[in-house]
Design a protein around this motif. Structure first.
Motif, PDB file in Angstrom:
ATOM      1  N   MET A 261       0.836  -1.193   0.000  1.00 33.92           N
ATOM      2  CA  MET A 261       0.000   0.000   0.000  1.00 33.92           C
ATOM      3  C   MET A 261       0.874   1.247   0.000  1.00 33.92           C
ATOM      4  N   ASN A 262       0.455   2.263  -0.737  1.00 33.36           N
ATOM      5  CA  ASN A 262       1.129   3.556  -0.797  1.00 33.36           C
ATOM      6  C   ASN A 262       0.221   4.645  -0.265  1.00 33.36           C
ATOM      7  N   TYR A 263       0.852   5.711   0.245  1.00 31.62           N
ATOM      8  CA  TYR A 263       0.126   6.940   0.555  1.00 31.62           C
ATOM      9  C   TYR A 263       0.639   7.999  -0.407  1.00 31.62           C
ATOM     10  N   THR A 264      -0.156   8.331  -1.409  1.00 28.42           N
ATOM     11  CA  THR A 264       0.268   9.226  -2.479  1.00 28.42           C
ATOM     12  C   THR A 264      -0.783  10.302  -2.709  1.00 28.42           C
ATOM     13  N   GLU A 265      -0.325  11.568  -2.700  1.00 27.14           N
ATOM     14  CA  GLU A 265      -1.198  12.710  -2.969  1.00 27.14           C
ATOM     15  C   GLU A 265      -2.470  12.668  -2.122  1.00 27.14           C
ATOM     16  N   GLY A 266      -2.265  12.353  -0.847  1.00 23.37           N
ATOM     17  CA  GLY A 266      -3.386  12.354   0.086  1.00 23.37           C
ATOM     18  C   GLY A 266      -4.319  11.177  -0.026  1.00 23.37           C
ATOM     19  N   GLN A 267      -3.894  10.113  -0.717  1.00 24.80           N
ATOM     20  CA  GLN A 267      -4.749   8.950  -0.894  1.00 24.80           C
ATOM     21  C   GLN A 267      -4.001   7.675  -0.486  1.00 24.80           C
ATOM     22  N   LEU A 268      -4.721   6.755   0.155  1.00 31.97           N
ATOM     23  CA  LEU A 268      -4.207   5.408   0.405  1.00 31.97           C
ATOM     24  C   LEU A 268      -4.563   4.541  -0.794  1.00 31.97           C
ATOM     25  N   ILE A 269      -3.551   3.883  -1.352  1.00 30.55           N
ATOM     26  CA  ILE A 269      -3.774   3.099  -2.564  1.00 30.55           C
ATOM     27  C   ILE A 269      -3.217   1.698  -2.370  1.00 30.55           C
ATOM     28  N   LEU A 270      -4.080   0.689  -2.444  1.00 32.52           N
ATOM     29  CA  LEU A 270      -3.645  -0.703  -2.463  1.00 32.52           C
ATOM     30  C   LEU A 270      -3.177  -1.056  -3.867  1.00 32.52           C
ATOM     31  N   GLN A 271      -2.015  -1.706  -3.977  1.00 29.22           N
ATOM     32  CA  GLN A 271      -1.452  -1.994  -5.289  1.00 29.22           C
ATOM     33  C   GLN A 271      -2.119  -3.176  -5.979  1.00 29.22           C
ATOM     34  N   ASN A 272      -2.937  -3.929  -5.233  1.00 29.14           N
ATOM     35  CA  ASN A 272      -3.578  -5.131  -5.782  1.00 29.14           C
ATOM     36  C   ASN A 272      -2.537  -6.125  -6.310  1.00 29.14           C
ATOM     37  N   ASP A 273      -1.397  -6.154  -5.645  1.00 30.75           N
ATOM     38  CA  ASP A 273      -0.349  -7.127  -5.939  1.00 30.75           C
ATOM     39  C   ASP A 273      -0.357  -8.169  -4.819  1.00 30.75           C
ATOM     40  N   GLN A 274      -1.461  -8.904  -4.740  1.00 26.02           N
ATOM     41  CA  GLN A 274      -1.699  -9.757  -3.590  1.00 26.02           C
ATOM     42  C   GLN A 274      -0.866 -11.034  -3.645  1.00 26.02           C
ATOM     43  N   GLU A 275      -0.501 -11.497  -2.438  1.00 29.54           N
ATOM     44  CA  GLU A 275       0.250 -12.739  -2.284  1.00 29.54           C
ATOM     45  C   GLU A 275      -0.345 -13.533  -1.141  1.00 29.54           C
ATOM     46  N   ASP A 276      -0.083 -14.829  -1.164  1.00 28.06           N
ATOM     47  CA  ASP A 276      -0.631 -15.739  -0.157  1.00 28.06           C
ATOM     48  C   ASP A 276      -0.144 -15.335   1.232  1.00 28.06           C
ATOM     49  N   GLY A 277      -1.079 -15.270   2.182  1.00 28.65           N
ATOM     50  CA  GLY A 277      -0.725 -14.869   3.536  1.00 28.65           C
ATOM     51  C   GLY A 277      -0.623 -16.013   4.521  1.00 28.65           C
ATOM     52  N   LYS A 278      -0.685 -17.240   4.057  1.00 26.49           N
ATOM     53  CA  LYS A 278      -0.606 -18.391   4.967  1.00 26.49           C
ATOM     54  C   LYS A 278       0.774 -18.432   5.618  1.00 26.49           C
ATOM     55  N   GLY A 279       0.776 -18.558   6.921  1.00 29.59           N
ATOM     56  CA  GLY A 279       2.018 -18.554   7.674  1.00 29.59           C
ATOM     57  C   GLY A 279       2.506 -17.160   8.020  1.00 29.59           C
TER      58      GLY A 279
END
Length: 758
Positions: A139-157
């Motif tokens: 996630m980035n904070y850019t120009e007053g906005q929180l933006i999720l990159q949607n570059d998701q990866e498995d969170g198991k473990g």
């Protein structure tokens, strides 16, 4: 019998020292601040829950807050100012799949944000439970906005499946170290480093046995190490003990560590930790034989020197029958010594295939099992854990548990308190006017309050002083997270229902010099120039200020003389019950009452409570001067202050009890209402009589005479009523004169005249 023995110990009051140890005595907060909106700034939004994941981005001036399905960017100076937010919800398909696992759709099958870490390039690594299918993103904070990159990866473990399961994680030089579960059942606990080739623990009960992970942190022990040692990651948790012979599961607290450079073994322990070792963590509370369980840990390293690091931990009992909590502190040196010099435990099979854990007394293989690769190992040609011999690896695989326990500093708790259970802790070092730096502990409880306590060094005794207890949430809302923002002077306190930004110091609560000094708050001092209790940081910015602060003894001798309490004149009548109020400003103070110069003792004649004196059935001999003094003991010194003064005199009127007074007021009001209505009714009836709407018998005759006069062309005016009994009987032919048809009725001077028809 064993449980009974434990219970017989736990019934002792926390203010009573045990016979074998000098326990902390001041387990009561000096001040109790009730729930109020002024206690801190609250942030919450409708239909959003679980405000429990927070990181500070002071470089951006932000507080990044993770909740259920939403991530917020809040102003670091004012949490009520929302700068940005981004939703991370689950889809309907994900919720449906979650319910197939037997989970609740509305509660469990949501996306609870559980991990927020700032990484090297300034982005934020974020993970959520994602309806029991954990996922991570950037996630980035850019120009007053929180933006999720949607570059998701498995969170198991990395992130827990269950939103309510305890876990811990830390980001170290581009890699995530996590302690959580590998499956949605929570039956495969793991401590893992999520590099391209993950390194994790073995699925063996001797490694992790139903653990509750609490805290994880990185210690840079390799920095300027004379032995060429490696950095380490320390983990605090509780688990079911394998080493005790008990008739049911017994939990214990643990501290474990792994080496940052661990790559696993070549053949044995492939992609498994070769350096995972753990030891029991002791926090002896009132000689209890059942171990207390660690709930949270905070690391404080004075001067950023890892050798001086102290781990502060809060503990609660594993039996609901006890309502004590404790704070214990552990030095980095003592933990290191157990792992580097202590003996190991080993499992031994006895009769009926029962396994018993005993101290290993044989020779240890070389290099030492569980040790990091250091200069000595490199001299033997061992450059990494891949080069470790199988004998060393097999030993640590089967025996990761140390025999010796880690004892707290001074072998006793810093604080033992009866009441709400301690859940979270953070510690802030505060420089006082005496030049010393004191650790101020902020402790969150399961009743929604925060305790502020200080550990003052004392010779062969514990002197931990609770300054105040502030209620931030309603009692049913347990505190789930505490974070310090020393740059802004605030504490962030999160719960299920919201997050509060509380100031680290509220010196304005202390209205007198004595109250300010007796608070022993390192943040506050009495300013003689302004005549108020003020924060040291703000006072020091103004020159030529004379400040009074005495943390060790609470000495108020330098304070100006306190104002004498204003005398209150109170009268009473014979036989009444007299109550004199005396409000104390400190929970540690006791009220002492005097009549004249004679101290009063509790008796049938004088009922003395904490806040009042009651004289039942008062008589003339009870008149006189009464004074109330507060007596407060601080650090072995006694401080006295006059709180109230009464002049009690015998009156003449009967006292009216509050209930009777209230009833009397109601009766008087009713009587006034009845009189008013009666008066209005009388006026109304009189007015109708006056108008002739309700004619009296004497008026009937006068009306008849008036009609006769009108027939004689003489205007008739009703005379004022002077009724006398008329014994004359009207002729029969005139019986209907009252029904004479009157064509017009004309008002004349406020009276009615009747004009006959012509």
């Amino acid at each position: 019998m064993y449980v009974l023995a434990v219970l017989s110990v736990l019934h002792l009051c926390c203010s009573s020292p045990a016979t074998s140890q000098d326990w902390p005595l001041d387990c009561t907060a000096r001040k109790t601040i009730p729930y109020h909106s002024d206690n801190g700034r609250l942030f919450r939004e409708d239909d959003v829950w679980n405000y429990t994941t927070v990181i500070l981005r002071e470089d951006l001036g932000l507080i990044v807050l993770g909740t259920r399905g939403v991530i917020y960017a809040l102003d670091i100076n004012n949490i009520n100012t929302k700068k940005a937010s981004v939703k991370w919800d689950v889809t309907d398909t994900q919720q449906t799949e979650c319910t197939y696992k037997g989970k609740d759709q509305e509660i469990d099958c949501q996306n609870y944000i559980r991990i927020l870490h700032t990484i090297e390039d300034g982005r934020i690594f974020v993970c959520g439970t994602n309806a029991f299918n954990p996922m991570c993103d950037y996630m980035n904070y850019t120009e007053g906005q929180l933006i999720l990159q949607n570059d998701q990866e498995d969170g198991k473990g990395k992130c827990p499946f269950d939103p309510f399961q305890r876990f811990s994680s830390v980001w170290v030089e581009g890699e995530l170290y996590s302690a959580t579960s590998m499956n949605f059942l929570g039956s495969e606990p793991v401590v893992m480093r999520g590099s391209p080739e993950p390194i994790r623990t073995e699925f063996k009960t001797s490694w992790l046995n139903e653990p509750n992970f609490v805290f994880m942190d990185h210690i840079p022990e390799g920095a300027n190490s004379p032995t060429g040692d490696d950095d380490k990651v320390y983990l605090f948790f509780s688990e079911t003990a394998v080493e005790y012979d008990f008739y049911h599961k017994l939990a214990v607290s643990r501290v474990a560590r792994v080496c940052k450079g661990d790559l696993g073994g070549q053949r044995t322990l492939q992609r498994k930790w070769t350096s995972f070792v753990k030891a029991r963590l002791e926090c002896p509370v009132l000689e209890s034989q059942l171990p207390y369980l660690v709930q949270d840990v905070f690391r404080l390293c004075p001067d950023d020197d890892w050798n001086s690091c102290i781990f502060y931990a809060v503990f609660t009992p594993q039996m609901d029958s006890s309502d004590y909590s404790a704070v214990c502190a552990y030095s980095m040196h003592d933990i290191q010594q157990v792992f580097t010099e202590g003996k190991f435990k080993t499992p031994v099979t006895v009769e009926t295939s029962f396994v018993k854990w005993v101290m290993f007394s044989g020779d240890l293989p070389t290099p030492r099992p569980g040790a990091c690769i250091d200069a000595e190992a490199r001299e033997q040609g061992i450059q990494s854990s891949l080069d470790l011999p199988d004998k060393t690896l097999q030993f640590i695989r089967d025996r990761p548990l140390m025999d010796q326990a880690v004892q707290p500093i001074s072998s006793r708790p810093l604080l033992v308190k009866k009441g709400a259970w301690f859940l979270r802790i953070v510690v802030a070092p505060v420089a006082a006017l005496d030049g010393a730096t004191y650790p101020v502990m902020f402790i969150g409880t399961d009743s929604g309050s925060v305790l502020k306590a200080v550990d003052y060094p004392a010779d062969n005794a514990a002197d931990t002083f609770i300054i105040e207890e502030v209620q931030l949430f309603q009692s049913s809302n347990a505190i789930k997270i505490l974070r310090l923002s020393e740059s802004t002077g605030h504490l962030l306190v999160g719960s299920e229902v919201g997050i509060v930004q509380m100031p680290l110091s509220s010196c304005g609560r202390y209205k007198s010099c004595a109250d300010c000094v007796l608070a022993r708050d390192p943040y506050c001092a009495w300013d003689l120039t302004s005549g108020q209790c003020t924060a040291i940081s703000s006072a020091q910015t103004q020159a030529k200020r004379k400040l009074i602060q005495n943390l060790q003894d609470g000495d108020t001798s330098l304070c100006p003389p306190s104002e004498k309490a204003k005398m209150i004149n109170t009268s009473f009548v014979m036989g009444s019950n007299v109550k004199l109020k005396c409000e104390l400003i400190s929970n540690l103070a006791e009220a002492t009452w005097y009549r004249g110069d004679n101290q009063l003792a509790p008796s049938d004649k004088h009922h003395i409570s904490r806040d009042s004196l009651v004289i039942p059935n008062a008589g003339s001999d009870d008149a006189g001067m009464y004074t109330c003094w507060s007596t407060e003991g601080i650090a072995g010194h006694v401080h006295r202050r006059q709180e109230a003064e009464f002049k009690l005199t015998l009156g003449t009127e009967d006292p009216i009890a509050p209930q009777a007074r209230s009833a009397s007021k109601g009766l008087v009001g009713l009587q006034v209402l009845v009189v008013f209505l009666s008066l209005m009714l009388g006026i109304l009836v009189g007015w109708n009589f006056y108008k002739g709407h309700f004619p009296l018998p004497c008026m009937q005759k006068q009306r008849q005479s008036s009609i006769e006069d009108s027939q004689a062309d003489v205007p008739g005016v009703l005379e004022p009523l002077h009724c006398t009994e008329d014994k004359t009987t009207a002729p029969a032919g005139n019986s209907n004169n009252n029904h004479t048809d009157l064509a017009n009725t004309v008002p004349v001077d406020g009276h009615a005249t009747e004009e006959s028809s012509i």
